[in-house]
Design an enzyme around this catalytic site. Structure first.
Site, PDB file in Angstrom:
ATOM      1  N   ARG A   1       0.907  -0.941  -0.087  1.00 37.67           N
ATOM      2  CA  ARG A   1       0.017   0.033  -0.102  1.00 37.67           C
ATOM      3  C   ARG A   1       0.730   1.311   0.136  1.00 37.67           C
ATOM      4  O   ARG A   1       2.120   1.262   0.889  1.00 37.67           O
ATOM      5  CB  ARG A   1      -0.537  -0.394   0.882  1.00 37.67           C
ATOM      6  CG  ARG A   1      -1.542  -1.134   1.158  1.00 37.67           C
ATOM      7  CD  ARG A   1      -3.036  -1.618   3.034  1.00 37.67           C
ATOM      8  NE  ARG A   1      -3.207  -2.455   2.993  1.00 37.67           N
ATOM      9  CZ  ARG A   1      -2.786  -3.355   3.752  1.00 37.67           C
ATOM     10  NH1 ARG A   1      -2.156  -3.555   3.831  1.00 37.67           N
ATOM     11  NH2 ARG A   1      -3.697  -4.630   3.460  1.00 37.67           N
TER      12      ARG A   1
ATOM     13  N   LYS B   1      -1.883  -2.872   7.724  1.00 40.38           N
ATOM     14  CA  LYS B   1      -3.101  -2.352   8.891  1.00 40.38           C
ATOM     15  C   LYS B   1      -3.001  -3.110   9.795  1.00 40.38           C
ATOM     16  O   LYS B   1      -2.975  -4.298  10.229  1.00 40.38           O
ATOM     17  CB  LYS B   1      -4.049  -2.338   8.011  1.00 40.38           C
ATOM     18  CG  LYS B   1      -4.606  -1.987   6.473  1.00 40.38           C
ATOM     19  CD  LYS B   1      -5.652  -1.831   6.007  1.00 40.38           C
ATOM     20  CE  LYS B   1      -6.134  -0.516   4.692  1.00 40.38           C
ATOM     21  NZ  LYS B   1      -7.316  -1.003   4.658  1.00 40.38           N
TER      22      LYS B   1
ATOM     23  N   HIS C   1      -3.722  -9.345   3.227  1.00 37.81           N
ATOM     24  CA  HIS C   1      -4.990  -8.647   3.531  1.00 37.81           C
ATOM     25  C   HIS C   1      -5.692  -9.616   4.217  1.00 37.81           C
ATOM     26  O   HIS C   1      -5.468 -11.100   4.228  1.00 37.81           O
ATOM     27  CB  HIS C   1      -5.816  -9.285   1.913  1.00 37.81           C
ATOM     28  CG  HIS C   1      -6.038  -8.519   0.526  1.00 37.81           C
ATOM     29  ND1 HIS C   1      -6.465  -8.820  -0.560  1.00 37.81           N
ATOM     30  CD2 HIS C   1      -5.912  -7.507   1.021  1.00 37.81           C
ATOM     31  CE1 HIS C   1      -6.139  -8.067  -0.936  1.00 37.81           C
ATOM     32  NE2 HIS C   1      -6.008  -6.778  -0.480  1.00 37.81           N
TER      33      HIS C   1
ATOM     34  N   TYR D   1      -9.248 -10.563  -7.979  1.00 37.42           N
ATOM     35  CA  TYR D   1      -8.443 -10.599  -8.590  1.00 37.42           C
ATOM     36  C   TYR D   1      -8.799 -11.906  -9.696  1.00 37.42           C
ATOM     37  O   TYR D   1      -8.181 -11.800 -10.827  1.00 37.42           O
ATOM     38  CB  TYR D   1      -6.574 -11.096  -8.470  1.00 37.42           C
ATOM     39  CG  TYR D   1      -6.657  -9.835  -7.377  1.00 37.42           C
ATOM     40  CD1 TYR D   1      -6.211  -8.136  -8.185  1.00 37.42           C
ATOM     41  CD2 TYR D   1      -6.679  -9.436  -6.495  1.00 37.42           C
ATOM     42  CE1 TYR D   1      -6.413  -6.639  -7.123  1.00 37.42           C
ATOM     43  CE2 TYR D   1      -5.821  -8.087  -5.636  1.00 37.42           C
ATOM     44  CZ  TYR D   1      -6.036  -7.058  -6.523  1.00 37.42           C
ATOM     45  OH  TYR D   1      -5.546  -5.685  -5.372  1.00 37.42           O
TER      46      TYR D   1
END
Length: 312
Positions: A154, A178, A282, A291
Site C-alpha cells: 500500500r 494495517k 489482506h 483478482y
C-alpha cells in the site's frame, strides 16, 4: 450549539479510543471524523443529537445522502461510521440501545480494480530510471517504483518504510501494514539492485547530516516535511508524472494500480490466492478473490480480440 458540542465530544472520545485500543490508522480516523461531522451538520438544523437519534432519524439521514447524489460506497461508509460510534456508545453505557444495529446499508457496487499490463509497467519502470533532476532523484524514483511493483505494498506502507527494514541487502522486506500487522515480502533482483543504489545515496546524506550535527532520518524515503518521509500526495503526483513520460494514460495510473498489477500478474503466472493474500496483507481471502474476476475479464478480452470466430 450545546447539542453540537456534545456531538463533537462523542466523536472526539470515540476516535481517541479507536486510536488507543483498536489501533486504527490515521487515515481511518480521518475518514470516521469526516463522515461523523457530516452527520452532525445534518442533525444541527433539526435539533437532533447522538444521544437522542432514533433508527428512523438515521434512515432519514441515509435517504438525504441518496437524494444529494452520494455514491453507494460513500453511503455505506457513512452508515458504517454511525454503527461504529453507536456500538462504542452502547459499550460505554452512553446509550441503552444501538439505533443503527438493524439498518442495512445500500451495499457497495462491485467494481473491478483498474490494472496495468506487464508492458505498461515496464514503461513506467523505464520512465522512473530516466526521470529526475539528478542522479539522486532518479535513484529514489527507481527504488520507489521497483519496490511498489515487486511487493504490492500500500502507498502508506511504502512511503513510511523505516530505513532499518531495508538495511543489509535484504532478500525479504518486513512490512508493517494495517493494524500494525507485519508481513514478509520477497524482493525481486531488480528491486534489490534499485534498493542497494538508493541505500548508498542515503548513506551519503546520512554522513553529511552527521557532519552538520544533525540526526540522520529513520525513514527510507526521507523528507524535510513534518512527517519526516515522502507524503502519499507527493508520490501520487510523481507517479502521474512518470505515466506521462512513459506514454501511459495518467487516468489509469495510481499507486494502488501498481498494487493491483502486482496481484493480477502473479495470479496470471500461476500464484495461488492464499499466497497473494499473504503478500498483500489482506485479512480475508475474499478480498483477494477480486483478482480472479480481473483475470477472467482479461481472458474474455483476449478471446474476443483474437479468436477467429469472435471476429466473424
Amino acid at each position: 450549539m450545546a447539542d453540537q458540542q456534545d456531538a463533537y465530544r462523542w466523536i472526539s472520545t470515540f476516535l481517541e479510543v479507536q486510536s488507543a485500543e483498536a489501533g486504527a490508522a490515521s487515515n481511518t480516523q480521518i475518514a470516521y471524523a469526516n463522515d461523523l461531522k457530516d452527520v452532525v451538520a445534518w442533525m444541527g438544523p433539526r435539533h437532533l443529537d447522538f444521544d437522542g437519534l432514533t433508527r428512523e432519524d438515521i434512515e432519514e439521514y441515509l435517504i438525504h445522502c441518496d437524494a444529494i447524489g452520494l455514491a453507494k460506497s460513500t453511503r455505506a461508509r457513512r452508515l458504517s461510521a454511525i454503527k461504529q460510534i453507536y456500538r462504542f456508545a452502547f459499550e460505554e453505557g452512553w446509550r441503552a440501545d444501538n439505533p443503527a444495529i438493524q439498518i442495512k446499508g445500500p451495499g457497495r457496487e462491485k467494481r473491478l480494480p483498474k490494472t496495468l499490463s506487464v508492458e505498461e509497467v515496464d514503461r513506467l519502470l523505464d520512465a522512473a530510471r530516466s526521470s529526475g533532476r539528478n542522479t539522486f532523484d532518479r535513484a529514489r524514483n527507481t527504488c520507489l517504483m521497483e519496490l511498489l511493483y515487486a511487493t504490492g505494498m500500500r502507498v502508506t506502507e511504502l512511503v513510511s518504510l523505516p530505513l532499518a527494514a531495508a538495511k543489509g541487502d535484504p532478500r525479504m522486506l518486513l512490512i508493517r501494514g494495517k493494524g500494525d500487522k507485519e508481513r514478509m515480502v520477497p524482493l525481486s533482483p531488480d528491486a534489490r539492485t534499485a534498493l542497494a543504489i538508493w541505500l548508498s545515496a542515503q548513506e551519503e546524506l546520512a554522513e553529511k547530516a552527521r557532519k552538520e550535527g544533525k540526526a540522520p532520518s529513520r525513514f527510507l524515503f526521507a523528507s524535510r516535511g513534518k512527517l519526516g518521509h515522502l507524503t502519499r500526495h507527493r508520490f501520487y503526483l510523481l507517479i502521474k508524472e512518470l505515466a506521462v513520460q512513459a506514454g501511459v494514460s495518467p487516468a489509469k495510473v495510481t499507486p494502488h494500480t501498481l498494487r493491483h498489477a502486482f496481484a493480477t500478474h502473479l495470479l496470471a503466472n500461476g500464484a495461488d490466492l492464499r499466497s497473494i493474500q499473504t503478500l498483500l496483507g489482506h485479512a480475508d481471502v475474499a478480498t483477494t478473490e477480486i483478482y480472479t474476476h480481473v483475470l477472467d475479464e482479461r481472458l474474455k478480452e483476449l478471446v474476443l480480440e483474437h479468436h477467429p470466430l469472435a471476429k466473424k
